[in-house]
Design a protein around this motif. Structure first.
Motif, short mmCIF file in Angstrom:
data_model
loop_
_atom_site.label_atom_id
_atom_site.label_comp_id
_atom_site.label_asym_id
_atom_site.label_seq_id
_atom_site.Cartn_x
_atom_site.Cartn_y
_atom_site.Cartn_z
N ASN A 134 -8.52 5.70 2.56
CA ASN A 134 -7.56 6.75 2.21
C ASN A 134 -6.13 6.22 2.01
N GLU A 135 -6.03 4.97 1.56
CA GLU A 135 -4.74 4.38 1.18
C GLU A 135 -4.91 3.67 -0.15
N ALA A 136 -3.85 3.65 -0.92
CA ALA A 136 -3.87 2.94 -2.20
C ALA A 136 -3.33 1.53 -1.97
N VAL A 167 -2.42 7.72 -1.18
CA VAL A 167 -3.31 7.94 -2.32
C VAL A 167 -2.62 8.80 -3.38
N ARG A 223 -5.52 -2.95 -8.19
CA ARG A 223 -5.35 -1.78 -7.34
C ARG A 223 -6.72 -1.23 -6.96
N TYR A 255 -0.72 6.86 -6.01
CA TYR A 255 -1.48 5.81 -6.72
C TYR A 255 -1.02 5.66 -8.17
N ILE A 314 -8.50 1.97 -3.92
CA ILE A 314 -8.31 2.91 -2.82
C ILE A 314 -9.31 2.56 -1.74
N LYS A 364 0.83 -1.20 0.00
CA LYS A 364 0.00 0.00 0.00
C LYS A 364 0.86 1.25 0.00
#
Length: 99
Positions: free
Chosen positions: A48-50, A12, A43, A15, A45, A9
């Protein structure tokens, strides 16, 4: 056939940049290894994380060792991953593909 699954991860904001890095560096590296069959790089999101999930398919565990080393359960990272990844998961998972 063996499936090897890795998860990572990033922020964002990274990304798209991490996606481009994997296309330019990681995917060609996997593809040139004898015994590699194919891959799926996923992939999304979330929170609030990719998140990135890589599923690679290999002929058998021996060819995975040619790519990852004798400790084939250990995740393989690239120096550039330091610029992107929020954490470094130590192990990957392996599954026998039966269908």
């Amino acid at each position: 056939m063996i499936a090897r699954i890795w998860h990572g991860k990033t922020k964002v904001e990274d990304y798209e940049a991490y996606t481009e890095f994997t296309k330019k560096t990681a995917i060609p590296d996997y593809s040139k290894t004898t015994g590699f069959i194919k891959l799926s790089f996923l992939r999304n999101i979330k929170n609030n994380e990719a998140h990135f999930t890589l599923i690679t398919y290999w002929e058998n565990l021996e060819v995975i060792k040619n790519f990852a080393g004798e400790d084939f359960e250990k995740a393989k990272y690239y120096p550039e991953d330091d610029d992107f990844l929020l954490e470094f998961e130590e192990k990957v998972e392996h599954f026998e593909v039966f269908a």
